[in-house]
Write a protein that holds these residues in place. Structure first.
Motif, PDB file in Angstrom:
ATOM      1  N   CYS A  27      31.504  -8.805 -28.718  1.00 46.96           N
ATOM      2  CA  CYS A  27      32.972  -8.134 -28.636  1.00 46.96           C
ATOM      3  C   CYS A  27      33.553  -8.194 -27.477  1.00 46.96           C
ATOM      4  CB  CYS A  27      32.827  -6.796 -29.431  1.00 46.96           C
ATOM      5  SG  CYS A  27      32.496  -6.956 -31.177  1.00 46.96           S
ATOM      6  N   ILE A  28      32.421  -8.000 -26.341  1.00 45.25           N
ATOM      7  CA  ILE A  28      33.003  -7.581 -25.068  1.00 45.25           C
ATOM      8  C   ILE A  28      33.358  -8.838 -24.406  1.00 45.25           C
ATOM      9  CG2 ILE A  28      32.557  -6.709 -22.754  1.00 45.25           C
ATOM     10  CD1 ILE A  28      32.741  -4.660 -24.579  1.00 45.25           C
ATOM     11  N   LEU A  29      32.532  -9.903 -24.561  1.00 44.66           N
ATOM     12  CA  LEU A  29      32.948 -11.490 -24.068  1.00 44.66           C
ATOM     13  C   LEU A  29      34.239 -11.857 -24.766  1.00 44.66           C
ATOM     14  CD1 LEU A  29      32.403 -13.865 -22.850  1.00 44.66           C
ATOM     15  CD2 LEU A  29      30.911 -14.514 -24.836  1.00 44.66           C
ATOM     16  N   THR A  30      34.472 -11.303 -26.113  1.00 44.44           N
ATOM     17  CA  THR A  30      35.933 -11.801 -26.728  1.00 44.44           C
ATOM     18  C   THR A  30      36.836 -11.118 -25.976  1.00 44.44           C
ATOM     19  OG1 THR A  30      34.559 -12.193 -28.778  1.00 44.44           O
ATOM     20  CG2 THR A  30      37.119 -12.125 -28.973  1.00 44.44           C
ATOM     21  N   GLU A  31      36.667  -9.966 -25.659  1.00 43.53           N
ATOM     22  CA  GLU A  31      37.834  -8.940 -25.180  1.00 43.53           C
ATOM     23  C   GLU A  31      37.902  -9.809 -23.689  1.00 43.53           C
ATOM     24  OE1 GLU A  31      36.859  -4.906 -24.999  1.00 43.53           O
ATOM     25  OE2 GLU A  31      36.339  -4.853 -27.146  1.00 43.53           O
ATOM     26  N   LEU A  32      37.238  -9.805 -22.803  1.00 43.68           N
ATOM     27  CA  LEU A  32      37.128 -10.463 -21.583  1.00 43.68           C
ATOM     28  C   LEU A  32      38.032 -11.673 -21.638  1.00 43.68           C
ATOM     29  CD1 LEU A  32      33.652  -9.601 -20.028  1.00 43.68           C
ATOM     30  CD2 LEU A  32      36.155  -8.814 -18.988  1.00 43.68           C
ATOM     31  N   LEU A  33      37.691 -12.811 -22.495  1.00 42.75           N
ATOM     32  CA  LEU A  33      38.297 -13.966 -22.603  1.00 42.75           C
ATOM     33  C   LEU A  33      39.887 -13.615 -22.818  1.00 42.75           C
ATOM     34  CD1 LEU A  33      35.695 -15.863 -24.875  1.00 42.75           C
ATOM     35  CD2 LEU A  33      36.135 -16.142 -22.189  1.00 42.75           C
ATOM     36  N   ASP A  34      40.129 -12.765 -23.508  1.00 42.83           N
ATOM     37  CA  ASP A  34      41.597 -12.468 -23.868  1.00 42.83           C
ATOM     38  C   ASP A  34      42.284 -11.982 -22.539  1.00 42.83           C
ATOM     39  OD1 ASP A  34      41.588 -13.342 -26.450  1.00 42.83           O
ATOM     40  OD2 ASP A  34      41.340 -11.376 -27.224  1.00 42.83           O
ATOM     41  N   HIS A  35      41.446 -10.830 -21.962  1.00 44.92           N
ATOM     42  CA  HIS A  35      41.996 -10.479 -20.551  1.00 44.92           C
ATOM     43  C   HIS A  35      42.076 -11.423 -19.425  1.00 44.92           C
ATOM     44  CE1 HIS A  35      42.190  -7.497 -17.261  1.00 44.92           C
ATOM     45  NE2 HIS A  35      41.223  -8.166 -16.626  1.00 44.92           N
ATOM     46  N   TRP A  36      41.209 -12.399 -19.466  1.00 48.15           N
ATOM     47  CA  TRP A  36      41.348 -13.391 -18.355  1.00 48.15           C
ATOM     48  C   TRP A  36      42.407 -14.506 -18.954  1.00 48.15           C
ATOM     49  CZ3 TRP A  36      35.266 -13.795 -18.402  1.00 48.15           C
ATOM     50  CH2 TRP A  36      34.826 -12.822 -17.837  1.00 48.15           C
ATOM     51  N   GLY A  37      42.984 -14.462 -19.954  1.00 48.39           N
ATOM     52  CA  GLY A  37      43.928 -15.274 -20.331  1.00 48.39           C
ATOM     53  C   GLY A  37      43.223 -16.679 -21.164  1.00 48.39           C
ATOM     54  N   LEU A  38      41.848 -16.300 -21.369  1.00 49.78           N
ATOM     55  CA  LEU A  38      41.168 -17.731 -21.771  1.00 49.78           C
ATOM     56  C   LEU A  38      40.867 -17.678 -23.237  1.00 49.78           C
ATOM     57  CD1 LEU A  38      38.388 -17.805 -18.781  1.00 49.78           C
ATOM     58  CD2 LEU A  38      40.600 -19.036 -19.200  1.00 49.78           C
ATOM     59  N   GLY A  39      41.762 -16.816 -24.076  1.00 50.44           N
ATOM     60  CA  GLY A  39      41.491 -16.908 -25.691  1.00 50.44           C
ATOM     61  C   GLY A  39      42.104 -18.121 -26.297  1.00 50.44           C
ATOM     62  N   ASP A  40      42.441 -19.164 -25.794  1.00 47.97           N
ATOM     63  CA  ASP A  40      43.078 -20.227 -26.373  1.00 47.97           C
ATOM     64  C   ASP A  40      42.054 -21.255 -26.502  1.00 47.97           C
ATOM     65  OD1 ASP A  40      43.008 -21.066 -23.818  1.00 47.97           O
ATOM     66  OD2 ASP A  40      44.895 -21.758 -23.612  1.00 47.97           O
ATOM     67  N   GLY A  41      40.787 -21.209 -26.263  1.00 46.78           N
ATOM     68  CA  GLY A  41      40.025 -22.187 -26.366  1.00 46.78           C
ATOM     69  C   GLY A  41      39.726 -23.083 -25.188  1.00 46.78           C
ATOM     70  N   GLN A  42      39.965 -22.799 -24.065  1.00 49.95           N
ATOM     71  CA  GLN A  42      39.750 -23.683 -23.064  1.00 49.95           C
ATOM     72  C   GLN A  42      38.488 -23.432 -22.270  1.00 49.95           C
ATOM     73  OE1 GLN A  42      42.293 -22.890 -19.624  1.00 49.95           O
ATOM     74  NE2 GLN A  42      43.218 -20.846 -20.760  1.00 49.95           N
ATOM     75  N   PRO A  43      38.041 -22.333 -22.152  1.00 51.05           N
ATOM     76  CA  PRO A  43      36.782 -22.243 -21.230  1.00 51.05           C
ATOM     77  C   PRO A  43      35.594 -22.942 -21.797  1.00 51.05           C
ATOM     78  CG  PRO A  43      37.102 -20.393 -22.423  1.00 51.05           C
ATOM     79  CD  PRO A  43      38.007 -20.934 -22.815  1.00 51.05           C
ATOM     80  N   TRP A  55      27.805 -11.100  -2.671  1.00 54.99           N
ATOM     81  CA  TRP A  55      27.841 -11.089  -3.995  1.00 54.99           C
ATOM     82  C   TRP A  55      28.173  -9.596  -4.548  1.00 54.99           C
ATOM     83  CZ3 TRP A  55      27.782 -14.879  -7.303  1.00 54.99           C
ATOM     84  CH2 TRP A  55      28.014 -14.469  -8.832  1.00 54.99           C
ATOM     85  N   ASN A  56      29.616  -9.601  -5.042  1.00 57.59           N
ATOM     86  CA  ASN A  56      30.357  -8.559  -5.244  1.00 57.59           C
ATOM     87  C   ASN A  56      31.187  -8.497  -6.306  1.00 57.59           C
ATOM     88  OD1 ASN A  56      31.531  -5.772  -4.899  1.00 57.59           O
ATOM     89  ND2 ASN A  56      33.109  -6.513  -3.628  1.00 57.59           N
ATOM     90  N   LEU A  57      31.096  -7.909  -7.259  1.00 60.74           N
ATOM     91  CA  LEU A  57      31.847  -7.904  -8.469  1.00 60.74           C
ATOM     92  C   LEU A  57      33.202  -7.141  -8.353  1.00 60.74           C
ATOM     93  CD1 LEU A  57      29.271  -7.998 -11.574  1.00 60.74           C
ATOM     94  CD2 LEU A  57      30.472  -9.920  -9.943  1.00 60.74           C
ATOM     95  N   ASP A  58      34.196  -7.498  -7.560  1.00 58.12           N
ATOM     96  CA  ASP A  58      35.413  -6.785  -7.182  1.00 58.12           C
ATOM     97  C   ASP A  58      36.486  -6.441  -7.947  1.00 58.12           C
ATOM     98  OD1 ASP A  58      35.985  -9.278  -7.223  1.00 58.12           O
ATOM     99  OD2 ASP A  58      36.985  -9.263  -5.218  1.00 58.12           O
ATOM    100  N   ARG A  59      36.396  -6.963  -9.256  1.00 56.15           N
ATOM    101  CA  ARG A  59      37.502  -6.492 -10.157  1.00 56.15           C
ATOM    102  C   ARG A  59      36.889  -5.627 -11.459  1.00 56.15           C
ATOM    103  NH1 ARG A  59      41.030 -12.125 -10.051  1.00 56.15           N
ATOM    104  NH2 ARG A  59      40.169 -12.596  -7.959  1.00 56.15           N
ATOM    105  N   SER A  60      37.616  -4.999 -11.951  1.00 52.43           N
ATOM    106  CA  SER A  60      37.160  -4.070 -13.297  1.00 52.43           C
ATOM    107  C   SER A  60      38.117  -4.479 -14.485  1.00 52.43           C
ATOM    108  CB  SER A  60      37.151  -2.725 -12.739  1.00 52.43           C
ATOM    109  OG  SER A  60      38.280  -2.188 -12.449  1.00 52.43           O
TER     110      SER A  60
END
Length: 284
Positions: free
Chosen positions: A84-100, A6-11
């Motif tokens: 707010c961080i969750l919202t930022e992450l969704l945009d960073h991951w390209g998931l801000g369009d409601g798909q996840p 278990w390793n969170l390898d991205r930042s």
């Protein structure tokens, strides 16, 4: 990814510091975002995440101030800041369009609800596992720590360590495996971790984070599943029955023999229930 691996390898550089995250499963599979609670980290999601990753792209991350994400003095660890961080992450991951699909445990449930209802984050569906959502919340220990955080900050290291060990152990009905227990406790035993432990409690006094959204749960217009450990002593299962009454069409699944840490007490059962929910066809 096994427990040992278990390793969170991205930042990601968020507004509250560096966030460590990882993604499991096929890149083109339906996305699922897992949000952990307090005082834990994404590590407690490892078994359900591995199971869900067979059919989904699963995103896991440590909240700022938790696990291996950035921890520092003055950090805003409030539930609204985390939303707010969750919202930022969704945009960073390209998931801000409601798909996840988003799945939140404990504080993670409130964070997911706030991100959606207050900050406009869009999801395809939402699962809440023993969430902080219904007033009053917080175990007696949590409320005591919140009311007297300045006093508890002054505990010498050995007494602070004993408190954290006992507190985290009480989240499991069966008892955590020693290796798991050590992994979850470790981030709170550094000087920065000790400060973060009491600060996140002080900044999230019971009711803060839910007062302005509990009356809005009827606005949720997406499939919602609520899961609860039948033996949860931190947030009793009665809160689950109250919650589903406030969310149109929500279903409640009570998992026998599990405490607050359902991911640890009944990982296979939880993964099966979540997997079935994620496979359901959209209503209508």
């Amino acid at each position: 990814m096994t427990a040992a691996e278990w390793n969170l390898d991205r930042s990601f550089s968020s507004s509250s510091g560096e966030i460590r995250w990882a993604a499991l499963g096929p890149k083109d599979a339906p996305p699922v975002v897992l949000v952990h609670g307090t005082p834990f980290s994404s590590y407690v999601w490892r078994a359900p995440a591995g199971a869900l990753a067979r059919q989904h792209r699963v995103y896991v991350w440590d909240l700022p101030g938790y696990g291996v994400s950035e921890t520092g003095p003055g950090q805003d660890l409030s539930l609204d800041a985390q939303a707010c961080i969750l919202t930022e992450l969704l945009d960073h991951w390209g998931l801000g369009d409601g798909q996840p699909a988003v799945i939140g445990h404990d504080f993670g449930g409130c964070i997911a609800l706030r991100a959606h209802l207050v900050h406009g984050a869009a999801y395809a569906r939402l699962a809440l596992v023993d969430p902080v959502a219904i007033r009053p919340w917080g175990s007696p220990t949590y409320r005591l720590l919140g009311d007297h955080s300045d006093v508890f900050r002054q505990l010498p290291p050995d007494l602070h360590e004993a408190l954290v060990h006992r507190y985290i152990a009480s989240g499991s009905h069966h008892g955590l495996h020693p290796d798991t227990h050590a992994r979850v406790v470790a981030p709170w035993l550094t000087e920065a971790g000790k400060d973060s432990f009491y600060r996140q409690i002080a900044q999230n006094a019971p009711h803060d984070g839910t007062d302005d959204i509990q009356g809005r749960y009827g606005e949720l217009d997406l499939p919602v599943l609520v899961c609860w450990g039948a033996e949860d002593t931190w947030i009793p299962v009665a809160r689950g029955y109250e919650l589903v009454e406030l969310i149109r069409g929500a279903e409640l699944c009570v998992i026998a023999g599990a405490g607050h840490l359902v991911q640890e007490d009944a990982p296979a059962e939880l993964a099966a229930v979540l997997g079935e929910f994620l496979r359901e066809a959209p209503a209508g």
